[in-house]
Design a protein around this motif. Structure first.
Motif, PDB file in Angstrom:
ATOM      1  N   GLU A 381       0.835  -1.203   0.000  1.00 29.10           N
ATOM      2  CA  GLU A 381       0.000   0.000   0.000  1.00 29.10           C
ATOM      3  C   GLU A 381       0.870   1.254   0.000  1.00 29.10           C
ATOM      4  O   GLU A 381       0.602   2.223  -0.718  1.00 29.10           O
ATOM      5  N   ASN A 382       1.952   1.250   0.808  1.00 30.82           N
ATOM      6  CA  ASN A 382       2.877   2.385   0.831  1.00 30.82           C
ATOM      7  C   ASN A 382       3.558   2.575  -0.521  1.00 30.82           C
ATOM      8  O   ASN A 382       3.642   3.684  -1.037  1.00 30.82           O
ATOM      9  N   ALA A 383       4.053   1.451  -1.069  1.00 29.09           N
ATOM     10  CA  ALA A 383       4.776   1.517  -2.335  1.00 29.09           C
ATOM     11  C   ALA A 383       3.896   2.044  -3.465  1.00 29.09           C
ATOM     12  O   ALA A 383       4.313   2.911  -4.248  1.00 29.09           O
ATOM     13  N   GLU A 384       2.669   1.514  -3.554  1.00 31.08           N
ATOM     14  CA  GLU A 384       1.771   1.918  -4.633  1.00 31.08           C
ATOM     15  C   GLU A 384       1.407   3.396  -4.543  1.00 31.08           C
ATOM     16  O   GLU A 384       1.366   4.115  -5.544  1.00 31.08           O
ATOM     17  N   GLU A 385       1.148   3.859  -3.326  1.00 35.74           N
ATOM     18  CA  GLU A 385       0.767   5.261  -3.148  1.00 35.74           C
ATOM     19  C   GLU A 385       1.945   6.177  -3.466  1.00 35.74           C
ATOM     20  O   GLU A 385       1.778   7.236  -4.099  1.00 35.74           O
ATOM     21  N   ALA A 386       3.151   5.775  -3.048  1.00 31.87           N
ATOM     22  CA  ALA A 386       4.342   6.583  -3.324  1.00 31.87           C
ATOM     23  C   ALA A 386       4.594   6.684  -4.826  1.00 31.87           C
ATOM     24  O   ALA A 386       4.888   7.762  -5.356  1.00 31.87           O
ATOM     25  N   LEU A 387       4.478   5.558  -5.528  1.00 31.54           N
ATOM     26  CA  LEU A 387       4.720   5.550  -6.968  1.00 31.54           C
ATOM     27  C   LEU A 387       3.653   6.353  -7.710  1.00 31.54           C
ATOM     28  O   LEU A 387       3.947   7.018  -8.710  1.00 31.54           O
ATOM     29  N   LYS A 388       2.430   6.292  -7.226  1.00 25.49           N
ATOM     30  CA  LYS A 388       1.355   7.081  -7.834  1.00 25.49           C
ATOM     31  C   LYS A 388       1.671   8.578  -7.730  1.00 25.49           C
ATOM     32  O   LYS A 388       1.520   9.334  -8.697  1.00 25.49           O
ATOM     33  N   LYS A 389       2.145   9.000  -6.549  1.00 22.50           N
ATOM     34  CA  LYS A 389       2.476  10.411  -6.342  1.00 22.50           C
ATOM     35  C   LYS A 389       3.617  10.860  -7.243  1.00 22.50           C
ATOM     36  O   LYS A 389       3.558  11.913  -7.870  1.00 22.50           O
ATOM     37  N   ILE A 390       4.643  10.027  -7.314  1.00 26.59           N
ATOM     38  CA  ILE A 390       5.831  10.440  -8.059  1.00 26.59           C
ATOM     39  C   ILE A 390       5.588  10.418  -9.561  1.00 26.59           C
ATOM     40  O   ILE A 390       6.126  11.240 -10.297  1.00 26.59           O
ATOM     41  N   CYS A 391       4.762   9.482 -10.039  1.00 29.65           N
ATOM     42  CA  CYS A 391       4.441   9.459 -11.467  1.00 29.65           C
ATOM     43  C   CYS A 391       3.689  10.720 -11.873  1.00 29.65           C
ATOM     44  O   CYS A 391       3.919  11.274 -12.952  1.00 29.65           O
ATOM     45  N   LYS A 393       3.980  13.570 -10.351  1.00 24.18           N
ATOM     46  CA  LYS A 393       4.926  14.683 -10.213  1.00 24.18           C
ATOM     47  C   LYS A 393       5.905  14.739 -11.383  1.00 24.18           C
ATOM     48  O   LYS A 393       6.259  15.831 -11.856  1.00 24.18           O
ATOM     49  N   THR A 394       6.353  13.573 -11.866  1.00 24.33           N
ATOM     50  CA  THR A 394       7.402  13.526 -12.889  1.00 24.33           C
ATOM     51  C   THR A 394       6.877  13.198 -14.280  1.00 24.33           C
ATOM     52  O   THR A 394       7.668  13.075 -15.219  1.00 24.33           O
ATOM     53  N   ASP A 395       5.554  12.985 -14.397  1.00 24.47           N
ATOM     54  CA  ASP A 395       4.939  12.624 -15.673  1.00 24.47           C
ATOM     55  C   ASP A 395       5.489  11.294 -16.213  1.00 24.47           C
ATOM     56  O   ASP A 395       5.602  11.094 -17.421  1.00 24.47           O
ATOM     57  N   ALA A 396       5.847  10.404 -15.297  1.00 27.79           N
ATOM     58  CA  ALA A 396       6.335   9.072 -15.682  1.00 27.79           C
ATOM     59  C   ALA A 396       5.173   8.086 -15.694  1.00 27.79           C
ATOM     60  O   ALA A 396       4.133   8.329 -15.075  1.00 27.79           O
ATOM     61  N   GLU A 397       5.350   6.986 -16.402  1.00 31.01           N
ATOM     62  CA  GLU A 397       4.367   5.903 -16.423  1.00 31.01           C
ATOM     63  C   GLU A 397       5.089   4.587 -16.177  1.00 31.01           C
ATOM     64  O   GLU A 397       6.083   4.285 -16.845  1.00 31.01           O
ATOM     65  N   ILE A 398       4.578   3.818 -15.203  1.00 28.28           N
ATOM     66  CA  ILE A 398       5.223   2.572 -14.790  1.00 28.28           C
ATOM     67  C   ILE A 398       4.470   1.377 -15.341  1.00 28.28           C
ATOM     68  O   ILE A 398       3.245   1.312 -15.282  1.00 28.28           O
ATOM     69  N   ASP A 428      14.689  12.589 -15.108  1.00 24.60           N
ATOM     70  CA  ASP A 428      15.836  12.514 -14.198  1.00 24.60           C
ATOM     71  C   ASP A 428      15.594  11.403 -13.183  1.00 24.60           C
ATOM     72  O   ASP A 428      14.772  11.553 -12.279  1.00 24.60           O
ATOM     73  N   ILE A 429      16.297  10.280 -13.327  1.00 19.19           N
ATOM     74  CA  ILE A 429      16.067   9.137 -12.439  1.00 19.19           C
ATOM     75  C   ILE A 429      16.535   9.435 -11.012  1.00 19.19           C
ATOM     76  O   ILE A 429      15.987   8.901 -10.043  1.00 19.19           O
ATOM     77  N   ASP A 430      17.526  10.310 -10.863  1.00 24.38           N
ATOM     78  CA  ASP A 430      17.987  10.669  -9.509  1.00 24.38           C
ATOM     79  C   ASP A 430      16.904  11.455  -8.772  1.00 24.38           C
ATOM     80  O   ASP A 430      16.671  11.244  -7.577  1.00 24.38           O
ATOM     81  N   TYR A 431      16.245  12.363  -9.491  1.00 27.39           N
ATOM     82  CA  TYR A 431      15.136  13.109  -8.885  1.00 27.39           C
ATOM     83  C   TYR A 431      13.987  12.161  -8.546  1.00 27.39           C
ATOM     84  O   TYR A 431      13.367  12.280  -7.485  1.00 27.39           O
ATOM     85  N   PHE A 432      13.715  11.233  -9.441  1.00 26.73           N
ATOM     86  CA  PHE A 432      12.673  10.227  -9.212  1.00 26.73           C
ATOM     87  C   PHE A 432      12.973   9.449  -7.933  1.00 26.73           C
ATOM     88  O   PHE A 432      12.097   9.231  -7.091  1.00 26.73           O
TER      89      PHE A 432
END
Length: 505
Positions: A381-391, A393-398, A428-432
């Motif tokens: 649950e933590n991982a999914e929510e964190a990845l949702k936020k960062i995607c 923010k960074t316009d990434a798609e996983i 920027d993967i470091d920012y991600f």
């Protein structure tokens, strides 16, 4: 039967069921106690029933005292006897079907018994209830004017010693009632194909000719199919292929990392997403409201529920509690007793109640799918929510990911190592990586404490996976298809190491 008449009758029957659902909404404890009583009474003369003297059990407390909580390994020998034709061991009626599941934590196959009662009173009943709840919330639905594009497992059925085993989806398709087959695409022949890539092409060939009004399947695999549909047809979005598409019924993995990708494929505000919670062991929950993020726990499917608070799970103080004792906001491991002969069985999933009137839940992860190498208690649950936020923010798609610990080595601190396959990578993967770390800190106080000043955990390490890495990994294990899932989080490095090695090729 003409389609308009079929649609009218089906809609009437499904809406009629809603009055029965209202019964367990109003009297949840009574309904669950009645389910338990029926299961015990029906199984008095089984080998298990005689061992624990089911005939003299008067209620839940006695049941909990006499029958031990078990995992699959503890009943595997009994199930193996059942597969060889021995009957009346865990359940009184003849069990012919076994849902084969490798699970997501190890390679050993599980064979989950599937009784006639489970098929009729749980799996198929839940399919009708899903439609019932959807129609109840969307009275102008045109669902029955078209077909449902279903994406199940990609394995055929096998017969051995008189028993039949395979993916649960294959068992359901093979026993599917006429009404369900009539309203679905692709055909059963295509649905039961064993080779994933060939099957994908066949599904597209059949389904693009149909008036598809709904989708049903695991988000990760459905996404692969839908992108292939657009590539094959040359269309810009899915409504150009199926203009009457109105809902996607999804389950199996968290939808959070995929939602924005689906919204691009389905750019219509009134399109609905409905989550379900099903497994080889049974069907447990259905989203019962439009735009909700929790699921109604279904209480009259021949399944009795118990819950173990995760703060005591696996400890000497571990104690299961019945449904009527649960609290909101607590992470629980789920224990089930079913009409297929699973008695106080730890299914391996964790849930959190969002409401106790009625009983609604969110799936939070797996009891074995977390990282707790350093006391950080990181759950899916933590991982999914964190990845949702960062995607966002960074316009990434996983597309897919997995993570595991970096274990301490001498004075070297530990950490978490991730490998992520992107459909659209961040600039920027470091920012991600930094944002991922901060998001996890904000969501998990234990992780934050271990990361404070790098006391225990150092900054996470994130690898970018090559294209199709996870597809190739699943293929190497003969696990391509709609029901197979990537292990997201693990306390062991085995899966991660295999992926890292393949990523270099």
């Amino acid at each position: 039967m003409p389609i308009p008449l079929f649609n009218s009758i089906a809609s009437w029957l499904l809406k009629k069921r809603y009055h029965q659902i209202e019964l367990f909404l109003k009297y949840p404890a009574d309904v669950q106690n009645e389910v338990l009583h029926q299961l015990i009474s029906f199984s008095e003369d089984t080998a298990l029933g005689k061992t624990h003297d089911f005939e003299s059990i008067s209620g839940y407390e006695e049941f909990a005292q006499r029958v031990p909580i078990v995992n699959y390994e503890e009943i595997a020998d009994t199930i193996e006897l059942m597969r060889k034709g021995h009957q009346n061991l865990l359940w009184p009626t003849h069990i012919k079907w076994f849902a084969k599941s490798s699970g997501t934590t190890n390679a050993k196959s599980k064979f989950i018994p599937v009784s006639t009662e489970a098929l009729e009173d749980c799996h198929y009943k839940s399919s009708k209830d899903l439609l019932c709840l959807y129609l109840n919330n969307n009275e102008d639905s045109q669902l029955f004017k078209g077909k449902s594009l279903r994406l199940g497992g990609s394995k055929e059925l096998y017969e051995e010693n008189g028993s039949v085993f395979g993916d649960l989806s294959a068992i359901l398709i093979d026993n599917m009632p006429l009404w369900a087959e009539f309203s679905s695409t692709p055909s059963n022949k295509v649905s039961l194909m064993g080779e994933w890539e060939t099957k994908l092409t066949a599904i597209i060939e059949e389904s693009i000719q149909e008036n598809v009004t709904s989708l049903a399947g695991v988000p990760s695999w459905m996404l692969v199919l839908l992108n292939e549909v657009l590539e094959t047809t040359g269309k810009n979005h899915l409504f150009e292929v199926w203009e009457n598409l109105e809902v996607y019924f999804h389950g199996g993995v968290s939808f959070a990392p995929y939602k924005e990708q689906y919204q691009k494929l389905l750019p219509r505000n009134r399109f609905n997403y409905y989550e379900i919670y099903n497994a080889s062991e049974g069907f447990f929950g259905i989203q019962d409201r439009n735009n909700a993020d929790d699921l109604l726990l279904m209480l009259d499917y021949g399944i009795f529920y118990e819950f173990i608070p995760m703060d005591s799970y696996g400890k000497d103080t571990q104690k299961a509690i019945p449904l009527w004792e649960v609290e909101t906001g607590v992470n629980y491991a789920m224990v089930i007793t079913t009409n297929a002969g699973l008695w106080r069985y730890k299914i391996g999933d964790t849930v959190r109640f969002t409401s106790t009137n009625p009983y609604r839940i969110r799936i939070t992860g797996r009891t074995k799918h977390h990282i707790n190498a350093f006391g950080e208690e990181l759950i899916i649950e933590n991982a999914e929510e964190a990845l949702k936020k960062i995607c966002k923010k960074t316009d990434a798609e996983i597309m897919d990911y997995t993570a595991a610990p970096i274990f301490m080595n001498g004075s070297e601190k530990g950490g978490h190592e991730w490998i992520i396959e992107f459909r659209k990578p961040p600039e920027d993967i470091d920012y991600f990586t930094e944002f991922l770390d901060n998001a996890l800190k904000s969501l998990n106080s234990d992780y934050e404490a271990k990361r404070y000043n790098n006391i225990t955990l150092k900054m996470p390490k994130v690898h970018v996976a090559r294209k199709n890495l996870f597809h190739d990994w699943l293929k190497s294990k003969d696990k391509l298809g709609g029901q197979h899932k990537i292990p997201r989080l693990s306390n062991e490095r085995g899966c991660l190491e295999e992926l890292l090695k393949m990523n270099q090729n």
